[in-house]
Design a protein around this motif. Structure first.
Motif, PDB file in Angstrom:
ATOM      1  N   LYS A  11      -4.051  -2.525  -0.747  1.00 14.53           N
ATOM      2  CA  LYS A  11      -3.336  -1.444  -0.074  1.00 14.53           C
ATOM      3  C   LYS A  11      -2.160  -1.906   0.770  1.00 14.53           C
ATOM      4  O   LYS A  11      -1.521  -1.099   1.439  1.00 14.53           O
ATOM      5  N   SER A  12      -1.881  -3.181   0.783  1.00 13.83           N
ATOM      6  CA  SER A  12      -0.710  -3.673   1.517  1.00 13.83           C
ATOM      7  C   SER A  12      -0.058  -4.771   0.697  1.00 13.83           C
ATOM      8  O   SER A  12      -0.647  -5.321  -0.238  1.00 13.83           O
ATOM      9  N   GLY A  13       1.187  -5.086   1.046  1.00 17.12           N
ATOM     10  CA  GLY A  13       1.919  -6.102   0.315  1.00 17.12           C
ATOM     11  C   GLY A  13       2.681  -6.999   1.259  1.00 17.12           C
ATOM     12  O   GLY A  13       2.678  -6.814   2.481  1.00 17.12           O
ATOM     13  N   LEU A  14       3.363  -7.983   0.704  1.00 21.26           N
ATOM     14  CA  LEU A  14       4.154  -8.892   1.514  1.00 21.26           C
ATOM     15  C   LEU A  14       5.283  -8.120   2.185  1.00 21.26           C
ATOM     16  O   LEU A  14       5.990  -7.359   1.525  1.00 21.26           O
ATOM     17  N   PRO A  15       5.466  -8.269   3.499  1.00 22.01           N
ATOM     18  CA  PRO A  15       6.501  -7.504   4.202  1.00 22.01           C
ATOM     19  C   PRO A  15       7.902  -8.018   3.885  1.00 22.01           C
ATOM     20  O   PRO A  15       8.143  -9.221   3.828  1.00 22.01           O
ATOM     21  N   THR A  21      12.934  -6.055  12.936  1.00 24.30           N
ATOM     22  CA  THR A  21      13.684  -4.965  12.292  1.00 24.30           C
ATOM     23  C   THR A  21      12.817  -3.884  11.677  1.00 24.30           C
ATOM     24  O   THR A  21      13.336  -2.853  11.270  1.00 24.30           O
ATOM     25  N   GLY A  22      11.499  -4.096  11.594  1.00 26.96           N
ATOM     26  CA  GLY A  22      10.682  -3.257  10.734  1.00 26.96           C
ATOM     27  C   GLY A  22      10.782  -3.758   9.308  1.00 26.96           C
ATOM     28  O   GLY A  22      11.556  -4.667   8.998  1.00 26.96           O
ATOM     29  N   LYS A  23       9.982  -3.160   8.414  1.00 22.01           N
ATOM     30  CA  LYS A  23       9.900  -3.728   7.056  1.00 22.01           C
ATOM     31  C   LYS A  23       9.522  -2.658   6.040  1.00 22.01           C
ATOM     32  O   LYS A  23       9.222  -1.506   6.361  1.00 22.01           O
ATOM     33  N   MET A  24       9.545  -3.084   4.763  1.00 22.20           N
ATOM     34  CA  MET A  24       9.005  -2.311   3.654  1.00 22.20           C
ATOM     35  C   MET A  24       8.120  -3.244   2.842  1.00 22.20           C
ATOM     36  O   MET A  24       8.202  -4.461   2.992  1.00 22.20           O
ATOM     37  N   GLU A  25       7.270  -2.683   2.010  1.00 24.11           N
ATOM     38  CA  GLU A  25       6.349  -3.495   1.213  1.00 24.11           C
ATOM     39  C   GLU A  25       6.369  -3.044  -0.246  1.00 24.11           C
ATOM     40  O   GLU A  25       6.599  -1.870  -0.535  1.00 24.11           O
ATOM     41  N   ILE A  26       6.117  -3.995  -1.141  1.00 25.87           N
ATOM     42  CA  ILE A  26       5.871  -3.705  -2.540  1.00 25.87           C
ATOM     43  C   ILE A  26       4.414  -4.045  -2.810  1.00 25.87           C
ATOM     44  O   ILE A  26       3.957  -5.152  -2.511  1.00 25.87           O
ATOM     45  N   LEU A  27       3.654  -3.100  -3.364  1.00 22.23           N
ATOM     46  CA  LEU A  27       2.233  -3.302  -3.603  1.00 22.23           C
ATOM     47  C   LEU A  27       1.992  -3.929  -4.975  1.00 22.23           C
ATOM     48  O   LEU A  27       2.852  -3.869  -5.858  1.00 22.23           O
TER      49      LEU A  27
END
Length: 458
Positions: A11-15, A21-27
């Motif tokens: 349910k989570s991925g590498l940030p 800055t905050g982040k996004m993830e790819i699962l």
């Protein structure tokens, strides 16, 4: 390196992001999730019971033989295993995460294709500016393993999440000589809205025929927005026509039930045994946070981030590869070397670096959003002091300033803020905070050889 398969349902991925800055993830299933760059560390944008990934963010592709018995028969599919409507997907994904880079290997419906996706953000020891860029880089690679010429196409679909309310959201396409840019914003967001900002995706045009669809409403049924009832107009056009209509509308969402999406597509011919990359980058600028962001000292908008960062992409990739190779070659067990890099993820997922230079780690942004906690930070400060001593010293100075008259060091710098130190979560005072603080000061002085800093602390 840590490896997952799409069926693992992680349910989570590498940030992907930058320090503070905050982040996004790819699962591992290929979907996007965990967006926190909108100053929402404690409430990341992610999927739900209906869809593990964030709806409205999708990558797709098609392959079309240009010769042979199947000439002209286009196969189109999403580069994810999570089902959306009845759209075909890849069969399986191998997910390799090794901070600060992730690689996905797709098992596609076409046996003649080898397709991979890479994503990373620069993390450079000693360089807090370039390690703190509000940006991430992506590369889709396609290799033709067969003996026929192929027509291949990639599609990016993104959803506008700017502003706390959908009213006022608008998309804009811009084109330059070498790139096409899709930017999301909200023209009616309140000044104090922490989600008031801009998100920009920039796509390389070199060697590709690009097309776009600036905006459409992805809500297909009133008060229903789900994986079964989402309008993916760009996908329907891409799968049928092989391109998008290059339409601009300038549409501004006027009310509820508006989930604006935009899309960019790229098409190219691929000869036998040939491979090709389609690269793009994401950048953001959301200044309305407590004390601002350090990145705003250099950049006024995401377009400036892209203009600065994209030309440095190859340099950043080389530094990243060198760092990973160096750690992998250390004379320790493989799992330990993996952990050395993987456990640096909080630099992207759980850190603040505000406009005036102050820095702090969250203890845990969702369940314990206290900043710089001494008891937990004592251990996390080791890589911080080693790789970015100026950030560690910044955090120490904040605690020294917050020290009580009787000498007691507070537990933290505040809850989702850096200006309200507290005694923490317990009734009794902590016994380990002062000795840990003293040990941290002593270590930071030894490693930095900064006598001025030591005199400040005495």
């Amino acid at each position: 390196m840590p490896i997952y398969q799409s069926e693992d349902r992680v349910k989570s991925g590498l940030p992907l992001g930058g320090i503070g800055t905050g982040k996004m993830e790819i699962l591992p299933d290929g979907t996007w999730s965990g967006f926190t760059f909108l100053n929402n560390w404690g409430q990341p944008l992610k999927g739900n019971e209906d869809s593990q990934g964030l709806l409205g963010y999708h990558l797709g592709m098609f392959v079309e033989p240009l010769e042979g018995p199947s000439q002209g028969k286009r196969k189109a599919f999403l580069l994810q295993t999570e089902k959306v409507r009845q759209i075909p997907t890849v069969k399986k994904i191998k997910y390799e995460g090794f901070f600060p880079k992730v690689r996905l290997v797709y098992e596609t419906p076409s046996p003649d294709l080898e397709v991979t996706r890479e994503a990373f953000s620069p993390w450079i020891p000693g360089d807090s500016k370039n390690s703190g860029l509000p940006a991430s880089f992506f590369k889709l690679n396609c290799r033709n393993l067969g003996r026929r010429r192929l027509n291949i196409g990639f599609l990016f679909i993104g959803r506008n999440v700017c502003g706390d309310w959908c009213v006022g959201r608008t998309n804009r396409i811009e084109e330059s000589e070498n790139a096409v840019h899709l930017e999301f914003s909200n023209v009616h967001a309140a000044d104090e809205d922490p989600k008031n900002g801009r998100l920009r995706f920039s796509f390389d045009k070199k060697g590709w025929r690009t097309s776009f669809l600036e905006s459409w409403n992805a809500v297909a049924k009133n008060f229903h927005f789900s994986s079964k009832l989402i309008s993916l107009k760009a996908w329907d056009l891409f799968a049928k026509e092989g391109e998008l209509p290059n339409s601009r509308s300038g549409f501004v969402a006027p009310g509820e039930n508006q989930e604006l999406c935009g899309a960019v597509a790229a098409v190219s011919e691929l000869r036998p045994r040939e491979e090709r990359d389609w690269t793009f980058a994401a950048a953001w600028h959301f200044e309305q946070s407590h004390a601002g962001h350090h990145y705003s000292r250099w950049f006024k908008n995401p377009a400036q981030v892209i203009e600065y960062a994209v030309p440095l992409r190859k340099k950043f990739e080389q530094i990243t590869a060198k760092l990973q190779t160096m750690v992998s070659a250390l004379p320790f067990p493989e799992w330990f070397n993996d952990a050395l890099l993987t456990n640096l993820s909080p630099f992207f997922s759980s850190s603040w670096h505000v406009r005036d230079g102050r820095f702090a780690f969250y203890e845990a942004p969702v369940i314990c959003p206290l900043m710089g906690t001494i008891d937990v930070g004592f251990y996390g400060s080791i890589p911080l002091s080693y790789f970015f001593p100026e950030l560690e010293i910044s955090q120490i100075r904040q605690f020294a300033k917050a020290q009580w008259k009787d000498g007691y060091i507070p537990h933290d710098l505040g809850r989702n803020r850096l200006d309200c130190p507290s005694t923490g979560t317990t009734y009794h005072f902590w016994k380990d905070l002062n000795p840990k603080f003293v040990l941290m000061v002593y270590r930071d002085w030894l490693w930095s050889d900064n006598d001025r800093f030591l005199k400040e602390m005495v």
